[in-house]
Design a protein around this motif. Sequence first.
Motif, PDB file in Angstrom:
ATOM      1  N   TYR A 100      87.562  13.425 -16.940  1.00 51.65           N
ATOM      2  CA  TYR A 100      87.998  13.832 -18.285  1.00 51.65           C
ATOM      3  C   TYR A 100      89.074  14.889 -18.160  1.00 51.65           C
ATOM      4  O   TYR A 100      90.225  14.624 -18.435  1.00 51.65           O
ATOM      5  CB  TYR A 100      86.846  14.267 -19.182  1.00 51.65           C
ATOM      6  CG  TYR A 100      85.766  15.092 -18.539  1.00 51.65           C
ATOM      7  CD1 TYR A 100      84.687  14.514 -17.916  1.00 51.65           C
ATOM      8  CD2 TYR A 100      85.835  16.477 -18.585  1.00 51.65           C
ATOM      9  CE1 TYR A 100      83.696  15.277 -17.332  1.00 51.65           C
ATOM     10  CE2 TYR A 100      84.834  17.246 -18.022  1.00 51.65           C
ATOM     11  CZ  TYR A 100      83.781  16.649 -17.387  1.00 51.65           C
ATOM     12  OH  TYR A 100      82.802  17.420 -16.814  1.00 51.65           O
ATOM     13  N   ILE A 155      88.873  16.790  -8.898  1.00 52.81           N
ATOM     14  CA  ILE A 155      88.894  18.236  -9.177  1.00 52.81           C
ATOM     15  C   ILE A 155      89.398  19.006  -7.951  1.00 52.81           C
ATOM     16  O   ILE A 155      90.233  19.911  -8.068  1.00 52.81           O
ATOM     17  CB  ILE A 155      87.488  18.729  -9.606  1.00 52.81           C
ATOM     18  CG1 ILE A 155      87.071  18.024 -10.908  1.00 52.81           C
ATOM     19  CG2 ILE A 155      87.467  20.241  -9.788  1.00 52.81           C
ATOM     20  CD1 ILE A 155      85.622  18.246 -11.322  1.00 52.81           C
ATOM     21  N   ASP A 174      86.159  16.377   3.572  1.00 54.96           N
ATOM     22  CA  ASP A 174      85.724  15.261   2.732  1.00 54.96           C
ATOM     23  C   ASP A 174      85.491  14.083   3.672  1.00 54.96           C
ATOM     24  O   ASP A 174      86.330  13.805   4.529  1.00 54.96           O
ATOM     25  CB  ASP A 174      86.841  14.924   1.708  1.00 54.96           C
ATOM     26  CG  ASP A 174      86.352  14.021   0.578  1.00 54.96           C
ATOM     27  OD1 ASP A 174      85.753  12.973   0.881  1.00 54.96           O
ATOM     28  OD2 ASP A 174      86.587  14.345  -0.594  1.00 54.96           O
ATOM     29  N   THR A 232      81.405  25.202  -8.553  1.00 58.56           N
ATOM     30  CA  THR A 232      81.487  24.677  -9.931  1.00 58.56           C
ATOM     31  C   THR A 232      81.054  23.214  -9.936  1.00 58.56           C
ATOM     32  O   THR A 232      81.341  22.488 -10.877  1.00 58.56           O
ATOM     33  CB  THR A 232      82.928  24.778 -10.490  1.00 58.56           C
ATOM     34  OG1 THR A 232      83.799  24.092  -9.585  1.00 58.56           O
ATOM     35  CG2 THR A 232      83.385  26.195 -10.677  1.00 58.56           C
TER      36      THR A 232
HETATM   37  P1  NAD Z   1      85.338  12.840  -7.461  1.00 60.18           P
HETATM   38  O1  NAD Z   1      84.389  11.718  -7.311  1.00 60.18           O
HETATM   39  O2  NAD Z   1      86.725  12.565  -7.935  1.00 60.18           O
HETATM   40  O3  NAD Z   1      85.460  13.653  -6.082  1.00 60.18           O
HETATM   41  C1  NAD Z   1      84.355  14.002  -5.298  1.00 60.18           C
HETATM   42  C2  NAD Z   1      84.835  14.058  -3.847  1.00 60.18           C
HETATM   43  O4  NAD Z   1      83.748  14.540  -3.058  1.00 60.18           O
HETATM   44  C3  NAD Z   1      85.248  12.679  -3.281  1.00 60.18           C
HETATM   45  O5  NAD Z   1      86.525  12.756  -2.687  1.00 60.18           O
HETATM   46  C4  NAD Z   1      84.161  12.383  -2.259  1.00 60.18           C
HETATM   47  O6  NAD Z   1      84.630  11.639  -1.152  1.00 60.18           O
HETATM   48  C5  NAD Z   1      83.769  13.796  -1.846  1.00 60.18           C
HETATM   49  N1  NAD Z   1      82.487  13.861  -1.153  1.00 60.18           N
HETATM   50  C6  NAD Z   1      81.454  12.979  -1.176  1.00 60.18           C
HETATM   51  N2  NAD Z   1      80.488  13.368  -0.327  1.00 60.18           N
HETATM   52  C7  NAD Z   1      80.927  14.518   0.253  1.00 60.18           C
HETATM   53  C8  NAD Z   1      80.392  15.386   1.246  1.00 60.18           C
HETATM   54  N3  NAD Z   1      79.209  15.133   1.838  1.00 60.18           N
HETATM   55  N4  NAD Z   1      81.112  16.461   1.614  1.00 60.18           N
HETATM   56  C9  NAD Z   1      82.321  16.711   1.059  1.00 60.18           C
HETATM   57  N5  NAD Z   1      82.891  15.921   0.138  1.00 60.18           N
HETATM   58  C10 NAD Z   1      82.192  14.842  -0.276  1.00 60.18           C
HETATM   59  O7  NAD Z   1      84.603  13.879  -8.437  1.00 60.18           O
HETATM   60  P2  NAD Z   1      85.269  15.068  -9.258  1.00 60.18           P
HETATM   61  O8  NAD Z   1      85.691  14.546 -10.608  1.00 60.18           O
HETATM   62  O9  NAD Z   1      86.251  15.783  -8.410  1.00 60.18           O
HETATM   63  O10 NAD Z   1      83.984  15.976  -9.529  1.00 60.18           O
HETATM   64  C11 NAD Z   1      83.307  16.619  -8.465  1.00 60.18           C
HETATM   65  C12 NAD Z   1      81.981  17.146  -8.967  1.00 60.18           C
HETATM   66  O11 NAD Z   1      82.204  18.223  -9.890  1.00 60.18           O
HETATM   67  C13 NAD Z   1      81.152  16.142  -9.801  1.00 60.18           C
HETATM   68  O12 NAD Z   1      80.374  15.316  -8.960  1.00 60.18           O
HETATM   69  C14 NAD Z   1      80.298  17.035 -10.661  1.00 60.18           C
HETATM   70  O13 NAD Z   1      79.059  17.249 -10.013  1.00 60.18           O
HETATM   71  C15 NAD Z   1      81.068  18.343 -10.716  1.00 60.18           C
HETATM   72  N6  NAD Z   1      81.511  18.673 -12.083  1.00 60.18           N
HETATM   73  C16 NAD Z   1      81.137  19.877 -12.608  1.00 60.18           C
HETATM   74  C17 NAD Z   1      81.544  20.216 -13.887  1.00 60.18           C
HETATM   75  C18 NAD Z   1      81.186  21.549 -14.503  1.00 60.18           C
HETATM   76  O14 NAD Z   1      81.313  21.716 -15.724  1.00 60.18           O
HETATM   77  N7  NAD Z   1      80.769  22.545 -13.742  1.00 60.18           N
HETATM   78  C19 NAD Z   1      82.320  19.325 -14.632  1.00 60.18           C
HETATM   79  C20 NAD Z   1      82.697  18.110 -14.052  1.00 60.18           C
HETATM   80  C21 NAD Z   1      82.292  17.790 -12.770  1.00 60.18           C
END
Ligand code: NAD
Length: 341
Positions: A100, A155, A174, A232
């Motif tokens: 989003y 993110i 990653d 976060t």
């Molecule tokens: P995304 O799926 O685009 O990216 C996640 C990344 O983490 C991917 O590149 C994946 O390969 C990597 N990953 C997977 N396993 C891993 C590991 N063991 N070690 C390191 N990296 C690993 O997701 P995103 O949109 O970037 O969001 C990331 C996280 O942020 C979400 O899963 C959610 O939990 C969190 N989030 C928090 C908020 C908030 O308000 N605090 C809001 C949105 C998302």
Amino acid sequence: MKVAVFSTKKYDQQFLEEANVEHGHELIFFEPRLTYKTAPLAEGCQAVCAFVNDELDEAVLGRLAKQGTCLIALRAAGFNNVDLEAAERLKITVVRVPAYSPHAVAEHALALMLALNRKIHRAHARVREGNFALSGLLGFDMYGRTMGIVGTGRIGRVMAEIMCGFGMRMLGYDPYPNEEAKKLGIEYVDLETLVAESDIISLHAPLTPDTYHLINAEMLKKMKRGAMLINTSRGALIDTEAVVEALKDGQVGALGLDVYEEEADLFFEDLSDKVIQDDVFARLQTFPNVIITGHQAFFTEEALRAIAETTLNNITTFEELDACGEDVTVEALKNVVKARK
Ligand code: NAD
């Protein structure tokens, strides 16, 4: 479609109702969190719209399925609170909002970093008390320091774009490194190297069995002494009791949390006239070098609008497939969306 919306706050209702003008679903808003006890509220609703601390384990999903629910529309990116295998068995389709506003979350992580580094929370309190002394407020130039980004997805990459502007060296970890991140200047290393060399570590990986307590006592010992840790992503990426010990002996120099592993009983509610029963959380609050926000990184106008629009598009797409109770996969939904474009 009749949709039961759980964990509703005023702002959820406002943004969902605005977006629903184009869709015309029957949205029924409930304030309580979805649990086994509150699941009966969704009786007769084909869709349930849930948020991050709603419980979607096998028992809750079973109850929902019996009551006629065939779609879970998460208004969040993370889906660690859903038993996906149980959902598949029960023929409940699960959709979410994968992207989003990555900017909302990355910018909040930056806010925590800057506030902790320059002790803005303490400076603000002092100045209000008429105390203009600077001792204890010493920060460091972020320029030239090393930033470690764990999880270089949407993110994590926006975080890297922002940190480029600060002139920081950037390390990334990653299991699926990507070219876009490398172009932003991220140098991929293993997790041990990242924690050993970074002055600031920011977590952006999803919560999965592999990432549960990724930052545990052993990993904390490997960190550069006095480094800053920001989370976060999801609370359980960090072993909170271990981080309390690391803060006590100075191994962790500063901690910024927007998420907490036991947040479900605390966050999103006004508990200001209650005694907090969680002693680990209460201990965290006593450190001068810890800032905690209550899962608000996503909380921007742009993100709430995008979440509401995507959630309702997901529900409409599912309704148009006319497949309640069928084995509808997320792939099938994606194909419908693609065909429309
Ligand atoms: P995304 O799926 O685009 O990216 C996640 C990344 O983490 C991917 O590149 C994946 O390969 C990597 N990953 C997977 N396993 C891993 C590991 N063991 N070690 C390191 N990296 C690993 O997701 P995103 O949109 O970037 O969001 C990331 C996280 O942020 C979400 O899963 C959610 O939990 C969190 N989030 C928090 C908020 C908030 O308000 N605090 C809001 C949105 C998302």
